[in-house]
Structure formats: C-alpha cells, structure tokens
Design an enzyme around this catalytic site. Structure first.
Site, PDB file in Angstrom:
ATOM      1  N   GLU A 235       0.866  -1.189   0.000  1.00 49.82           N
ATOM      2  CA  GLU A 235       0.000   0.000   0.000  1.00 49.82           C
ATOM      3  C   GLU A 235       0.896   1.229   0.000  1.00 49.82           C
ATOM      4  OE1 GLU A 235      -2.223  -0.270   3.609  1.00 49.82           O
ATOM      5  OE2 GLU A 235      -3.541  -1.833   2.875  1.00 49.82           O
ATOM      6  N   LYS A 237       2.410   4.392   1.517  1.00 46.61           N
ATOM      7  CA  LYS A 237       2.553   4.870   2.891  1.00 46.61           C
ATOM      8  C   LYS A 237       2.436   6.386   2.836  1.00 46.61           C
ATOM      9  CE  LYS A 237       5.311   4.591   7.056  1.00 46.61           C
ATOM     10  NZ  LYS A 237       5.123   5.974   7.470  1.00 46.61           N
ATOM     11  N   ARG A 257      -3.423   8.594  16.796  1.00 48.22           N
ATOM     12  CA  ARG A 257      -2.623   7.420  17.119  1.00 48.22           C
ATOM     13  C   ARG A 257      -2.356   7.330  18.622  1.00 48.22           C
ATOM     14  NH1 ARG A 257       2.442   6.051  14.060  1.00 48.22           N
ATOM     15  NH2 ARG A 257       4.098   5.801  15.550  1.00 48.22           N
ATOM     16  N   GLU A 287      -5.379   7.177   7.247  1.00 47.71           N
ATOM     17  CA  GLU A 287      -4.426   8.262   7.393  1.00 47.71           C
ATOM     18  C   GLU A 287      -5.075   9.508   6.797  1.00 47.71           C
ATOM     19  OE1 GLU A 287      -1.429   7.485   8.804  1.00 47.71           O
ATOM     20  OE2 GLU A 287      -0.027   9.018   8.148  1.00 47.71           O
ATOM     21  N   PHE A 326      -7.308   2.362   5.513  1.00 47.37           N
ATOM     22  CA  PHE A 326      -6.578   1.141   5.202  1.00 47.37           C
ATOM     23  C   PHE A 326      -6.978  -0.070   6.050  1.00 47.37           C
ATOM     24  CE2 PHE A 326      -3.537   3.787   7.719  1.00 47.37           C
ATOM     25  CZ  PHE A 326      -3.467   2.997   8.866  1.00 47.37           C
ATOM     26  N   ARG A 399       4.213  -3.707  17.806  1.00 47.62           N
ATOM     27  CA  ARG A 399       5.046  -3.413  16.646  1.00 47.62           C
ATOM     28  C   ARG A 399       5.611  -4.739  16.149  1.00 47.62           C
ATOM     29  NH1 ARG A 399       6.826   1.110  14.579  1.00 47.62           N
ATOM     30  NH2 ARG A 399       6.382   2.466  16.344  1.00 47.62           N
ATOM     31  N   LYS A 405       7.332  -1.314   6.914  1.00 46.55           N
ATOM     32  CA  LYS A 405       7.320  -0.030   6.195  1.00 46.55           C
ATOM     33  C   LYS A 405       8.639   0.131   5.448  1.00 46.55           C
ATOM     34  CE  LYS A 405       8.547   2.089  10.541  1.00 46.55           C
ATOM     35  NZ  LYS A 405       8.229   2.910  11.652  1.00 46.55           N
TER      36      LYS A 405
END
Ligand code: AMP
Length: 540
Positions: A235, A237, A257, A287, A326, A399, A405
C-alpha cells in the site's frame, strides 16, 4: 477508601524496589476497592488523572500549584526536585489549622471529583476557578497526603508503576492470564478500563473506545520486505496523521494514534465520513493527509490543522484534508481483528464510497513489481510503501513484522571518525565504521551511526590502509581516526538516540561511495540531520 490510606500505599510502593511487592500492593488495592474507586486510585497513583482517550486535562502547571501552596503556607522559594516532597514540607511548616476538628478526612472519590472539577473549569475566568478549587483541596489535605496529590497533579508520581506492572497487578488481582489482560488493554485502549469493568476482559473493539493501533517495523527495501513476507500486499505509505474512525448511532468520533479525540479539529473529514460510509456501527483506520489537486501537501501544513485549541473554519479552505482508509476493525457488531488482512481489506472496499477513499494497494510477489509500485508511490509524493502479510490479523498495540514499512532512501555525506575490526571473513580489515556529522557550532564531528555495509573487498582493503594512517588512538579492535575520509551514506530513517552524543542514530546506514574529492568541512552538518529527522518525525 480514605485518600490518606492511598497516600500511605503510595509511600509503600515508592519505598520498595521490588517489582513483586509493588505488584502485590496494587493487586491488593484493586481487590479491596469497588471497580470505580479502584479505577480512580490507579489513575491517581500513576499520575494520569484521566486515561489517554479521555480528552479532559487538568491544566495545572507546577507554577500554579506552587503559587496556590505558597499562598496557603506563606513560604518562600522552593528547594529540591520532588514536587510532592516540597509541597509536603511546605504544608508541614504551616501553622496548625483550626478547622481540622470539624472536617471529615478526604476520600479518594472526593479528591477525584475535585480534580474533575478542575478539569471542568474552562473558558473565561477558568484559571481563577482552578486555583480556588486547588486551594480548597490543599487546605484540607494533611502533609502526608499532599505528597501524592501534588505529584499526581503534575503527573510525576514516580512510583515505578509502568503499564507492564499494572497489567501484572490486574492479572494477579483477578486471576487472569497475563496475555489476556495485555490484549484486552490494547483493545480497550488502556489497562485502567479493565479495572473499571470489574476485571471483565473485552477482546472485541468497542465503538467510541479507541484501540491501540497496530504498528509496523522497518524493512530496508521493497525487495527485502517481499523476501520476508512472500506474496504480500503493498500500500502507499502516506505521510499524514493516523486516524481511527468510530461511528455508531449516527455519531462519529475520530481518534489520533495516541488515542486522543481529534474530532473537533477536522469537521470536514467528519462530514466526508458521514457521506462515505454505509454502515451502522463501524471502526475503521486510515491516514489523513492534506491534499490539493491530487498532490499531498507538506506535513507541516497538515499539522497546522491540529495545533489550535479551537478550530478555525478558515483553515478548511486553506488546508484541505483527505481521508485514506486502510483497515476495518469492527462492523455492525462483528469483530474483524482476527480476520486476515485480505478479508478486512475486501470488506472495507465494500462499505466505503466516495468521498472516502481506500488507500491504493497491489498484491505482489515479484520484487520488480514491488519496486515499480514503490516508485509510483514516491512519484505521487508519498513517503514510501507498507508491505502487509495477506493472512495477518490486526494486532493492536504491537510493533510486529506483519506490516513492514519501506521509506524513501535518504543520503548524507559523513566523515569516518572511528572504526573496528570485523568478524569472520572481515577480521583482516577495519570494516565497521563510525559515521559522523559536523556540529556547526563547535566544529566537532559527532557520531550519528555505524555501518559495515556497502564496500567491496578492494575498498575494505584500501580503507583499512588509509585508516591505519589516520589513527590517533588504538583500543584493542577499535581505533579512533582523524576525520578525513568522507563517505556518502544511505539510510532509511533517523531515530533519536541516547547512545550517541549527537542525539541521533541512522537506521540501516550503508555506504554508497567513498567521496574522494570531498573534504571534511564539506561533511553534512548536524542541523541537516536534525532537519531530516524533523521532517519525518511528528506524530500526534
Ligand atoms: P511510522 O510512523 O514511520 O512508524 O509508520 C507507521 C505509520 O504510517 C502509521 O502509524 C500510519 O500513521 C502511517 N501509514 C501511512 N500509510 C499507511 C498504510 N498504508 N498502512 C498503515 N499505516 C500507514
């Protein structure tokens, strides 16, 4: 429970360094109190007063607290560091109060409701109102209680009650498995809520309770990401503000966030959600970026929409926002967290319509295709790509490596200031290099990273000889050298780092080439490093 008793427990927690003992004290407290009271007690002990998703703030600075307490006690300049100790000693020195006999001691509930009243004082004259409530509160507390109260108000209780410890204590108090408590805390947004619910664990997202967002790790390149994940989704970013959209019963709330409620800063996005989402009850993630004529605007512009305490309608025109979704976490009572990414994504596309957009994506297994997609993302002005495992669940708050990413590669010209001999095949060479930027103020070279990547065997050979000539100090396998060799270094990210004096560390640094014709005064400055860091770092 009396506040005095809570303050006593706080002292006990502070005075033991044993984690087990801290856990036992907190667990006992949770068991003894009713859920609502235990909830407030934990918030006070951890110096939060309100959980992260609660938009209320106390707005009491140390200066205000100091002013109020010194008016009460008529004491001079404060000395020392611990706010609580100071306030306690100031109250001790106060003349004996006459009122003590007639006043009931404070309970946790009473203290908490006064703190809520302080947070509730807004608008004109609110400063005075806050100070009056504070003054009344501090005139009623005993010095022993003042220590906890003052520290809690300024958010510095320093009892060592980390979130991990709270999770242990909650597991212990209710006899739950630790991993279940941890997961429920992520789904509910914080561990306090579990206590408030009397220990009932919830694994399904709850509308209007923000979930801890799933986080990504970094991959060095698209190629590396595809090698790790296999066939996966890529996707764009986007470099914006992450947002969780909660909708139910015709109401819409947006959370950042960090789980704060940002709804009032973005009425245009709310409107767009209202028009673009066909579901009764839903939690989505995406986002927000600032965009004009299909082009993303710089992050600095976007952030202006969030800076103000009060929303300025003029900004809607000036800085137009766009929401790209997303993920889908909950839909009409159905929990989507456990469902595979690809299924969540398909459903997401089904439930949204213009003007809401789902982030562009592509399923790839060929690295070349991946690189083309990355280029496309960068050409469109985005930050890079996210690679996502097709079968991955949504793991709140963790995480992990389900999402990788990959950001645009940046380069800096840096000086080599120290080196180390390598291992294995590279033991013959100085193959690990410390890279430094120039401090423009002092002219010093400050280390910002280390790498052993990027050179050929011949270059290692050449470098080793050259470094030996430049050596100024030797410590075993390690040498310090005069900063004369300049290298161009590629990296994916800059992090804040306490390890280096510069305060920064490059992630995935690798040498692109040796800059034969550059002299050390042409090395990039620390200001440039800072600027690149600031450009990438900025989360709400
Ligand atoms: P970072 O802040 O560098 O750790 O990158 C993770 C952040 O990228 C997330 O928290 C999101 O705000 C943002 N992001 C942008 N595009 C996406 C995407 N397609 N999927 C997930 N997160 C994204």
């Amino acid at each position: 429970m009396l506040f005095r008793e809570l303050a006593g427990l706080a002292r006990r927690i502070a005075s033991t360094s044993s984690r087990r003992e801290k856990v036992a004290i907190v667990a006992e407290l949770i068991r003894r109190l009713d859920p609502e009271e235990a909830y407030k007690a934990l918030l006070i002990l951890t110096g939060r007063i309100f959980p992260p998703s609660d938009p209320r703030e106390l707005n009491v600075s140390w200066a205000t607290l100091w002013k109020v307490v010194s008016e009460l006690t008529r004491r001079g300049e404060p000395k020392g560091v611990d706010v609580g100790e100071l306030v306690e000693s100031m109250l001790r020195s106060r003349n004996k109060r006459q009122t003590t006999l007639f006043e009931e001691p404070l309970t946790i509930d009473e203290v908490y409701s006064q703190l809520e009243a302080i947070a509730g004082a807004v608008g004109p004259g609110s400063k005075g109102k806050r100070e009056a409530i504070l003054k009344a509160l501090f005139s009623r507390v005993e010095p022993e209680e003042a220590w906890l109260l003052a520290n809690a108000i300024v958010g510095e209780t320093r009892l060592g009650l980390s979130e991990g410890l709270l999770i242990d204590a909650i597991s212990y108090a209710y006899g739950h498995r630790r991993e279940d408590v941890e997961r429920a805390a992520m789904v509910l947004g914080d561990p306090y809520e579990i206590v408030r619910r009397g220990g009932r664990l919830e694994f399904k997202p709850v509308v209007f309770r923000p979930i801890r967002p799933m986080l990504a790790q970094t991959a060095e390149s698209v190629r590396a990401a595809i090698a790790e994940l296999g066939r996966c989704a890529l996707e764009y970013k986007l470099d914006g503000v992450r947002v969780q959209v909660h909708m139910g019963g015709g109401r819409i709330r947006l959370f950042s966030r960090r789980l704060s409620d940002i709804t009032t800063s973005v009425p245009d996005v709310v409107e767009c959600v209202r028009n673009g989402i066909g579901a009764g009850e839903i939690i989505l993630e995406g986002e927000i970026i600032a965009e004009r004529n299909g082009k993303p605007l710089p992050f600095q512009m976007l952030i202006r929409r969030f800076r103000r305490a009060h929303f300025d309608p003029k900004l809607v025109e000036e800085i137009p926002l766009k929401l790209y979704l997303f993920d889908l976490l909950l839909l009409n009572g159905e929990n989507y967290l456990e469902k595979p990414y690809i299924e969540r994504r398909a459903k997401l596309e089904e439930v949204v319509r213009e003007p809401v957009i789902v982030i562009p994506f592509e399923v790839v297994s060929d690295p070349e295709e991946g690189e083309r997609f990355m280029k496309e993302a960068l050409d469109k002005g985005h930050e890079g790509i996210m690679a996502k495992r097709l079968d991955s669940p949504y793991v709140p708050g963790i995480r992990g490596r389900y999402w990788l990413k990959v950001k645009e590669v940046h380069t800096l010209d840096l000086a080599i200031v120290a080196a180390e001999r390598g291992y294995g095949r590279r033991h013959r060479w100085y193959s690990d290099y410390y890279l430094a930027a120039r401090d423009p103020e002092t002219g010093e070279f400050l280390i910002v990273g280390k790498t052993f990547k990027g050179l050929t065997d011949e270059e290692f050979e050449w470098m080793t000889k050259r470094l030996e000539d430049l050596t100024v100090e030797r410590r075993g396998k390690f040498i310090m050298v005069r900063p004369e060799i300049v290298v161009e270094v590629a990296f994916n990210e800059i992090q804040k780092s306490p390890k280096y004096r510069s305060g920064y560390a490059l992630r995935f640094a690798r040498i692109l080439r040796i800059r034969d014709y550059k002299t050390p005064d042409e090395v990039d400055s620390l200001d440039r490093v800072r600027e690149l860091y600031e450009r990438q770092g900025r989360k709400l």
